[in-house]
Motif scaffolding. Structure first.
Motif, PDB file in Angstrom:
ATOM      1  N   ASP A  16       0.824  -1.215   0.000  1.00  0.00           N
ATOM      2  CA  ASP A  16       0.000   0.000   0.000  1.00  0.00           C
ATOM      3  C   ASP A  16       0.854   1.260   0.000  1.00  0.00           C
ATOM      4  OD1 ASP A  16      -2.544  -1.203  -0.112  1.00  0.00           O
ATOM      5  OD2 ASP A  16      -2.452  -1.653   2.029  1.00  0.00           O
ATOM      6  N   ASP A  32      -5.237  -4.290  -9.511  1.00  0.00           N
ATOM      7  CA  ASP A  32      -4.892  -4.550  -8.112  1.00  0.00           C
ATOM      8  C   ASP A  32      -5.642  -5.819  -7.747  1.00  0.00           C
ATOM      9  OD1 ASP A  32      -4.457  -4.694  -5.405  1.00  0.00           O
ATOM     10  OD2 ASP A  32      -4.781  -2.559  -5.043  1.00  0.00           O
ATOM     11  N   ALA A  34      -6.002  -9.265  -5.470  1.00  0.00           N
ATOM     12  CA  ALA A  34      -5.660  -9.916  -4.214  1.00  0.00           C
ATOM     13  C   ALA A  34      -6.145 -11.357  -4.249  1.00  0.00           C
ATOM     14  CB  ALA A  34      -6.287  -9.176  -3.038  1.00  0.00           C
ATOM     15  N   ARG A  40      -0.771 -10.815  -3.765  1.00  0.00           N
ATOM     16  CA  ARG A  40      -1.312  -9.577  -4.331  1.00  0.00           C
ATOM     17  C   ARG A  40      -0.460  -9.115  -5.490  1.00  0.00           C
ATOM     18  NH1 ARG A  40      -2.353  -4.043  -0.874  1.00  0.00           N
ATOM     19  NH2 ARG A  40      -3.386  -2.813  -2.496  1.00  0.00           N
ATOM     20  N   GLY A  56       3.844  -6.066  -5.400  1.00  0.00           N
ATOM     21  CA  GLY A  56       2.880  -6.930  -4.748  1.00  0.00           C
ATOM     22  C   GLY A  56       3.512  -7.745  -3.649  1.00  0.00           C
TER      23      GLY A  56
END
Length: 200
Positions: A16, A32, A34, A40, A56
């Protein structure tokens, strides 16, 4: 067989935090995703680029911050630096190498200021993401023959300026001809390709 560079994977410790940084840089977020177990994938594309970066978790075993020398190309390094500073990015001063070619590793052979002759490929600045992954901005004002196969404009304004330049040059060409040029699209294409550094 074409082998086109698609993605550079950058190792980060906090996805993040890195995502906020690359968003602030002005990179376009493409995905993005997950998955389970903390997996991620976040992909960004720099403006005007055909290659992307991916950050990620669970996507690389490399040490966060270990990617160095990722080069981004700009056509005006002073303007690019001003934009980065305005976005709160900590960047080096513009520099060139003492040998007048590609820069050395680290700070070796760095001379403050852009290349004195403002040669294409010879002026740089550097910055890091929050993990220390290192980037270099390189000023390229004209391409070596054969270096690119297509032209990418960063904005409508850049494309408009390129078309205006071609129109002005074509007007002078028609004045020399003494009549209208019926094959003006080919002339425009040739002129704009040369201006972009293409050799065909």
């Amino acid at each position: 067989m074409d082998l086109k560079l698609e993605i550079v994977v950058l190792p980060v410790s906090d996805v993040d935090r890195a995502k906020e940084f690359y968003t602030r840089l002005g990179f376009r977020e493409d995905i993005d995703f997950a998955g389970p177990d903390g997996f991620r994938v976040v992909q960004f594309t720099p403006p005007g680029s055909t290659a992307s970066i991916t950050i990620g978790s669970g996507i690389t075993d490399a040490t966060p911050g270990s990617a160095q020398g990722v080069h981004l190309v700009v056509d005006d390094i002073d303007a690019a630096r001003a934009k980065l500073v305005a976005r709160g990015i900590e960047v080096s001063e513009v520099f060139h190498d003492a040998d007048g070619a590609f820069h050395h590793a680290g700070d070796r052979n760095r001379i403050a200021g852009p290349d004195p002759e403002r040669k294409s490929y010879a002026s740089f600045l550097s910055f890091e993401d929050p993990d220390g992954n290192g980037f270099v901005l390189q000023e390229v004002t004209s391409r070596m023959p054969g270096r690119i196969s297509h032209v990418v404009y960063d904005s409508r304004e850049q494309l408009t300026a390129a078309l205006r330049d071609a129109s002005d040059a074509h007007g002078r060409y028609e004045a020399e001809l003494g009549h209208e040029d019926p094959d003006w699209p080919t002339w425009y294409a040739d002129h704009m390709a040369r201006a972009a550094g293409l050799d065909n």
